[in-house]
Design an enzyme around this catalytic site. Structure first.
Site, PDB file in Angstrom:
ATOM      1  N   SER A   1      -8.859 -12.010  -8.604  1.00  4.73           N
ATOM      2  CA  SER A   1      -8.069 -11.855  -7.387  1.00  4.73           C
ATOM      3  C   SER A   1      -7.056 -12.985  -7.270  1.00  4.73           C
ATOM      4  CB  SER A   1      -9.001 -11.804  -6.171  1.00  4.73           C
ATOM      5  OG  SER A   1      -8.306 -11.368  -5.022  1.00  4.73           O
ATOM      6  N   ASN A   2      -6.507 -13.215  -6.102  1.00  6.72           N
ATOM      7  CA  ASN A   2      -5.546 -14.303  -5.898  1.00  6.72           C
ATOM      8  C   ASN A   2      -5.706 -14.877  -4.498  1.00  6.72           C
ATOM      9  OD1 ASN A   2      -3.689 -12.855  -4.000  1.00  6.72           O
ATOM     10  ND2 ASN A   2      -3.551 -11.465  -5.756  1.00  6.72           N
ATOM     11  N   HIS A   3      -4.896 -15.867  -4.164  1.00  9.45           N
ATOM     12  CA  HIS A   3      -5.092 -16.627  -2.927  1.00  9.45           C
ATOM     13  C   HIS A   3      -4.384 -16.054  -1.700  1.00  9.45           C
ATOM     14  CE1 HIS A   3      -7.383 -19.841  -4.638  1.00  9.45           C
ATOM     15  NE2 HIS A   3      -6.487 -20.004  -5.608  1.00  9.45           N
TER      16      HIS A   3
END
Ligand code: C5P
Length: 222
Positions: free
Chosen positions: A29-31
């Site tokens: 995923s990412n932030h």
């Protein structure tokens, strides 16, 4: 009775990250926090629009009066969005969609074996490009989070993805963009650009919705 900028408009917004499963307990995923997209949803609802927010996994309350559809993966988000594209007047792709997903989702938890392991990834569909390529396309607005040559890359995306407008921000600058409460952007169209200085994400969302409403209202109906 006071008429508002987006009265009668149907607005579809994506927000947050997507999560791409590796096995039952792991993901890529990412932030992205979803704050910008949720602020835009609230601003559009405040402006009188009927708003559908397709949200990846985020920890945020649903803005009042907004219909929220929770999704996990890019493919889920694609399906939820494309099912609603035809009935939307304005689409804003604010989500940080994962570009790749694991080629296969392993059914059981992967056990550690060697010192190295290789994960094969495949491309996810580009949601906003599919929206802008669809029949009866809504006015389509994207985001470009860049770390260098912000305007150049944003212009490239505006053209390549056939967008009506793109909102560019420099995510290499501390205190704005990903996960922060403030942002500073440039709104670009084929006709020109407008800088919106650093401010809180809700205030910025209100300003962006005002600008987008003006663009929408100045676009001749096909
Ligand atoms: O190409 P890039 O990911 O930088 O483009 C960003 C824009 O494209 C954002 O509006 C984002 O929501 C959208 N996007 C998308 N589907 C993808 C990747 C990006 O809709 N798979």
């Amino acid at each position: 009775f006071e008429s508002r900028l987006l009265d009668g408009m149907r607005v579809l917004i994506t927000a947050g990250p997507t999560r791409e499963a590796i096995d039952p307990v792991r993901y890529i995923s990412n932030h992205s926090s979803g704050k910008m997209g949720f602020s835009l949803a609230r601003a559009a609802a405040d402006a009188g629009a009927s708003v559908t927010l397709v949200a990846g996994p985020v920890n945020l309350p649903t803005p009042a009066g907004v219909e929220r559809i929770d999704v996990v993966s890019a493919q889920d988000m694609y399906d939820a969005v494309l099912a609603r594209t035809a009935e939307s007047d304005l689409f804003i792709g604010c989500a940080a969609v994962a570009d790749y997903r694991p080629a296969t989702v392993v059914e059981q938890k992967i056990k550690k074996q060697n010192d190295e392991m290789t994960l094969t990834l495949v491309r996810n569909p580009d949601i906003i490009s599919a929206v802008s390529a669809s029949e009866s396309r809504p006015f389509t607005v994207g985001f470009a989070a860049e770390t260098q040559d912000v305007l150049g890359y944003a212009k490239g995306k505006l053209e390549r993805k056939k967008l009506d407008a793109i909102i560019a921000n420099d995510v290499s600058v501390a205190g704005i963009g990903f996960n922060s409460d403030q942002n500073e952007v440039i709104l670009l169209t084929a006709r020109g650009e407008q800088a919106l200085p650093r401010m809180g994400k809700q205030q910025l969302a209100d300003a962006l919705i005002e600008q987008l409403a003006q663009l929408l209202n100045s676009t001749d109906p096909a």
